[in-house]
Scaffold this active site. Structure first.
Site: not given
Ligand SMILES: [Zn+2]
Length: 270
Positions: A2-3
């Site tokens: 996840p960014e």
């Protein structure tokens, strides 16, 4: 992994379901995450009303009047809002239950996530030395220009440094440099202010676009299966080695900088 856009999309997805609810119980089935889950979390959260869900870099801040739970999704974590009593799977490590009958469930197969408690979260050692938010008012071309003077490091590595600005992951760094027309190998200290104006704008643009994509392609965070989260978008340079540049047709080049692959157009990016 996840960014920042996925974390922001998660924040927007869960907040309306839990804000103004009071925590009734915290169930921790597995404390051994990236760091052990502090006992303070299950001691201090029950009885507290959720005031808001914030975000700093890739940390979610579940804010109460007495302090905040600081949650990181790690490599594979996800959050989903479910009815209490929904059977837990083997990777469902934490449930935060509310007086509303709902619960927030944290699933993390690889256990690189983390959960901390802090009375004032921004002073936590994980957060206090971070650079500004890329979508915040403090971040602009002038800021990047000032911070970069005298630096010999490449501009790609410079913008990926969380002490300079948070949330510019490898994909977004390649994409922003392509949009701004800047060669990723150029020394950060040798780039003019106008070019940093373009780069700051490009960083905002790629991150905002990803957040918008998340908002439209994600399933509802309520009642989902916990796999919701990580969306695809059209990329201009990243992952396109030897494919023609969308601007000039030159094959995209891949190089390695600081152990990460960078993709760029030798013709368009100078
Ligand atoms: Zn090109």
């Amino acid at each position: 992994m996840p960014e920042l856009p996925e974390v922001e999309t998660t924040r927007r997805g869960i907040e309306p379901h839990i804000v103004d609810s009071t925590v009734s119980r915290v169930v921790i089935r597995e404390r051994r995450l990236r760091w052990p889950v502090a006992k303070d979390v299950d001691r201090k959260l029950p009885g507290k009303k959720i005031e808001s869900v914030g975000r700093r870099a890739k940390y979610l801040l579940i804010n109460t009047e007495a302090g905040s739970a600081i949650l990181h999704l790690g490599m594979s974590g996800s959050l989903v809002v479910l009815d209490q009593g929904t059977p837990a799977g083997v990777h469902d490590h934490i449930d935060i239950e509310f007086d509303s009958g709902l619960m927030l469930r944290f699933r993390d197969p690889r256990r690189f996530g983390s959960l901390h408690w802090r009375a004032s979260p921004l002073s936590h050692p994980l957060l206090r030395d971070l650079g500004p938010e890329p979508l915040g008012a403090e971040f602009d071309g002038d800021y990047l220009w000032r911070k970069s003077r005298g630096r010999k490091v490449s501009v790609k590595q410079f913008i990926m440094n969380a002490h300079i600005v948070v949330g510019v992951g490898n994909i977004y760094a390649s994409e922003a440099l392509f949009l701004a027309g800047i060669n990723p190998r150029r020394a950060a200290g040798r780039i003019a202010k106008q070019r940093y104006d373009a780069l700051a704008g490009a960083i905002r643009e790629v991150l905002s676009k990803a957040i918008r994509a998340g908002g439209t392609t994600l399933r509802d965070f309520f009642g989902g299966d916990g796999e919701a989260g990580y969306f695809q978008q059209q990329l201009e340079a990243y992952g396109r080695e030897d494919e023609p540049c969308r601007c000039c047709g030159t094959p995209i080049t891949a190089i390695v900088q600081g152990q990460r692959t960078t993709y760029y157009c030798k013709q368009c990016q100078t």
